[in-house]
Every structure is written in C-alpha cells, then in structure tokens.
Design a protein around this motif. Sequence first.
Motif, mmCIF file in Angstrom:
data_model
loop_
_atom_site.group_PDB
_atom_site.id
_atom_site.type_symbol
_atom_site.label_atom_id
_atom_site.label_comp_id
_atom_site.label_asym_id
_atom_site.label_seq_id
_atom_site.Cartn_x
_atom_site.Cartn_y
_atom_site.Cartn_z
ATOM 1 N N PRO A 1 0.829 -1.209 0.000
ATOM 2 C CA PRO A 1 0.000 0.000 0.000
ATOM 3 C C PRO A 1 0.867 1.264 0.000
ATOM 4 O O PRO A 1 2.001 1.240 0.509
ATOM 5 N N LEU A 2 0.330 2.354 -0.548
ATOM 6 C CA LEU A 2 1.098 3.609 -0.661
ATOM 7 C C LEU A 2 1.621 4.077 0.697
ATOM 8 O O LEU A 2 2.787 4.441 0.829
ATOM 9 N N TYR A 3 0.747 4.072 1.720
ATOM 10 C CA TYR A 3 1.187 4.596 3.017
ATOM 11 C C TYR A 3 2.317 3.743 3.584
ATOM 12 O O TYR A 3 3.211 4.227 4.276
ATOM 13 N N VAL B 1 4.429 18.663 3.547
ATOM 14 C CA VAL B 1 5.659 18.536 2.763
ATOM 15 C C VAL B 1 5.786 17.111 2.207
ATOM 16 O O VAL B 1 6.172 16.915 1.046
ATOM 17 N N LEU B 2 5.463 16.114 3.042
ATOM 18 C CA LEU B 2 5.523 14.718 2.576
ATOM 19 C C LEU B 2 4.585 14.526 1.375
ATOM 20 O O LEU B 2 4.948 13.856 0.396
ATOM 21 N N CYS B 3 3.400 15.118 1.434
ATOM 22 C CA CYS B 3 2.431 14.995 0.340
ATOM 23 C C CYS B 3 3.021 15.528 -0.959
ATOM 24 O O CYS B 3 2.974 14.872 -1.998
ATOM 25 N N ALA C 1 -0.137 10.284 3.978
ATOM 26 C CA ALA C 1 1.008 10.771 4.758
ATOM 27 C C ALA C 1 0.735 10.581 6.246
ATOM 28 O O ALA C 1 1.582 10.104 6.998
ATOM 29 N N ARG C 2 -0.502 10.899 6.655
ATOM 30 C CA ARG C 2 -0.841 10.788 8.073
ATOM 31 C C ARG C 2 -0.760 9.335 8.550
ATOM 32 O O ARG C 2 -0.267 9.045 9.637
ATOM 33 N N LYS C 3 -1.243 8.424 7.698
ATOM 34 C CA LYS C 3 -1.215 7.008 8.076
ATOM 35 C C LYS C 3 0.219 6.494 8.239
ATOM 36 O O LYS C 3 0.507 5.703 9.139
#
Lengths: 244, 244
Positions: A11-13, A40-42, A52-54
């Motif tokens: 998964p992406l996260y 910034v991560l996004c 990003a939060r996950k």
Amino acid sequence: MRKISKQNPLPLYYQLKEIIQEMIENEKLNPGDPVHPERVLCETYGVSRMTARKSIMALVNEGVLYREQGRGTFVSKPKTKQQLMQLKGFTEEMSEKGLKTRTRILSFQVKEATKKIKHHLNMDEDNNMVIEVRRLRIVEDEPFAVEVVWIPRDMCFDLQEDKLEGKSLYRILKEKYGYVLDYANQTIEPIMLNEYESRLLNLDPKSLALLFRRKTYLDDGRVIEYTKAIYRSDKYKYEILLKP
Amino acid sequence: MRKISKQNPLPLYYQLKEIIQEMIENEKLNPGDPVHPERVLCETYGVSRMTARKSIMALVNEGVLYREQGRGTFVSKPKTKQQLMQLKGFTEEMSEKGLKTRTRILSFQVKEATKKIKHHLNMDEDNNMVIEVRRLRIVEDEPFAVEVVWIPRDMCFDLQEDKLEGKSLYRILKEKYGYVLDYANQTIEPIMLNEYESRLLNLDPKSLALLFRRKTYLDDGRVIEYTKAIYRSDKYKYEILLKP
C-alpha cells in the motif's frame, strides 16, 4: 530519491512509511530530529494527506517516531535493552547495571485467593489465604513497572508491610525464610495501559506496554510466587537469548 | 458479593474490573460466557455507565474479554502458550507440536541494505547487497505471523525465491549452505498493528501484537540473518524460562 509507486503491491502509506524508516536507518534523520510535516511529505512524494498521516501514525505506533503536542513529530531515541532471562530480583538486577531504584508499596493485603491464583500457586483445596502486594518500581526517578505479587500466606506467615518496605522481596525469601529459588516460567503479552496504570507509570493513557506473568518455583517444586507485572516499553525493550 | 467503595484507594472502574476478573478466575464466568451488560453492572454495583464501560474496555484491552459487534461482550478463551527460547525454524517448531503450517512468500528481493541493516548484519563497508524476504506464516489455516528477514547476499549468493518456496529457510541455511546456527538475540516489543499488517493477519486494525527483532549468529561469529517478525497475540502468549 526513492519513489512511491501504484505498481508496487505494498500500500502507498506503507511504502512512504518504509521510506521514512530508511531515512532514519541511514542516519539522514537522527534521534530528536523533526520529521517533515505531512504537507511537505504529500508534495514530495505525491501522496494524499490521509496517506502521509497514516505513514506517520504507523511509525508513532511502532515507537519509531513520537509526537509532541503543538510542536510536531520527531525521531525517537533508541530504546534501552533489558535482559529478560535471569531470575533475579528487580532491585538486584538494576543495581548491577548501576541504576538507582526505588519501590513504592501501593498496597499490602492478606486476603482470600481466587480459584485461579490458588491454581497458579498449586495451593491445597483448604488453603485459601494469600499475601497480595502491589508495588510501583522506579528507576532513576522515573516509574518503570507496576507489579502485583501473590504468595501463599502459609509460606511467609509473618511477612508484613513494614518488613518489606525498602527491601527486596527475593532477598527476604532467601535470607529470612531460607527459600531456594529454582526457576520461573514467564509469559509475555502486549497490553494497552488503562487509566490507572498509565497514571502510575506517568505515561499517556492507552500507551502500549508488556504484561509479564511469572510463576516462580522453589528447589523442592513448590510455587513461591505468582506475579503480574506491567513494564513500560516506550524507553525499554526486552531481550532474550535463543539457543538451538 | 464484593462491593465497590469510594474509600478504597483504587479507582472505582478498577475495582469493578477486579470484581469481573475474580468472577472469571473463580469460574463463575467461563470462556464464551457473556458478561452482564453495562446497564446491569451499573445497577448491581452502583456505578455510572462511564465507570462500567471503562472496566469492560480495560478487560477487552487485556484480552480477558472480547466484543462481538451487535452481540455483546464475552469471556475470552485462554491463550495457547508458545515457547520462545529455542532457536528453531518456524516450520520445525510448529510441526513438532503437530500443527499444520504453511508459508506464503509476500516478496523476495535482492536490494541495497540500509545502514542500520548493514550494522545489524555486521557487514563490511563495501558490502551492500542483502536478500530481503517477506513472509506470512500460517498455522492451522489461520495467519499467525508476518516476518521480514534480511540475509547478506554474499552468504547465500544463489538463493532464489523458487528455492525457498514451500521450504524452511533454516533447513536451507543448514543443508544447502552448511551453516551452523549458534545462537540468536531477540528483542520483544509491543506494537499496534497497522492497516497492512492487520489485513495480512486477518485481525482488526489496531490489534495489539508482539514485535520480535532477531539477530542470529553462526558458530564462526558471523551474523546470518536479521529478522523482524510480528506475532499475533490474541490467541497465543509467549513463554520464557528464567534461571538464577
């Protein structure tokens, strides 16, 4: 720079989590360093805010990162290792490492044992009384563990709170009662602290910790204690040795 | 019946939690039995709904009780014990217990090691490549653990996915490469599963589990593997032996 790809089966996260983890493992991010804000991560990795939060939350849950209210998210210090294999009193073990310890007796009661406690202590049907001691262990002025120990009353018939105060239980068992501790079985489970435990340990409610249940045998086969101990695991990790 | 008292230094919800726990320990409540609904607990013990809920949640978090959506809260089955001290392949250990196991290889890659992985594997500065294998362990048709193992590429230079498929890695290390495994250090930490891991293990997201990090040494002192393994702990607990 490593990229995040929708072709990757992870998964992406999870991919982003691994990228941050590698930055830490490669010492591009060091203990105490802030992690880039989600925004910034996004932008950098082309993922959604949610992704990003996950990633960040997964690393916080693993203890790799920690959050400070209003300040941001930072890289955690490595945890101190504690050996788990030795049957040793807490006081003795810590002082061998040069650590200063204290113990606070939270309660000391002589009471009727539950069926399960009697079973753990291999107590006879007509033997019902146990000593129950709840203690808070403190290392270097910081709470470290909460323990409850049960001992068959008839095996330490004149043990009282004031005799235990400031002393090692294992030392009392050996020196005052002449018991020889042979071995212990200890099970390990993960738990989430409840409000009472987290307050005692001075940790956030719902912090993760380890629950140890220990059954200690004497050289004559009798069980001398059954203990439930909750050890903090935010700053410590526990190590065992495996042999073929 | 035991009563809840405001004079007791323990918080009310913690007293109620202990009462329910004692009912289980005294076999008045048995595995699979429903626990009284919160409403009934409130009336019986004269506590608020909030207090009753906190008691129940604390026991759910400890794995003593489990919730079923729309059905209620029940007493959990005791967990199966797994010995932790032996350096043994997963396949071998489980089959000795008569348990049927399978392993699904989730990914097999030859890749550049991070600094930390190189450090764990005691790899030379100019030796960069590792084999990384991610596997899902299945016991009696139920997911049991997710593992990632890293091996220095030059120590198993021709290991490939199809050679590992359906086989024990430890057996391959011993029989194909002639390595003698001497011992391993293993650390233990509690974690909360992230979404990916919980999906693999077929558990609720945020379930608690144990994270083991293992470093295995050969008889010549070299490190042959570094492993991170996540073991489910809802149905299993892990046991070690302590000696003086």
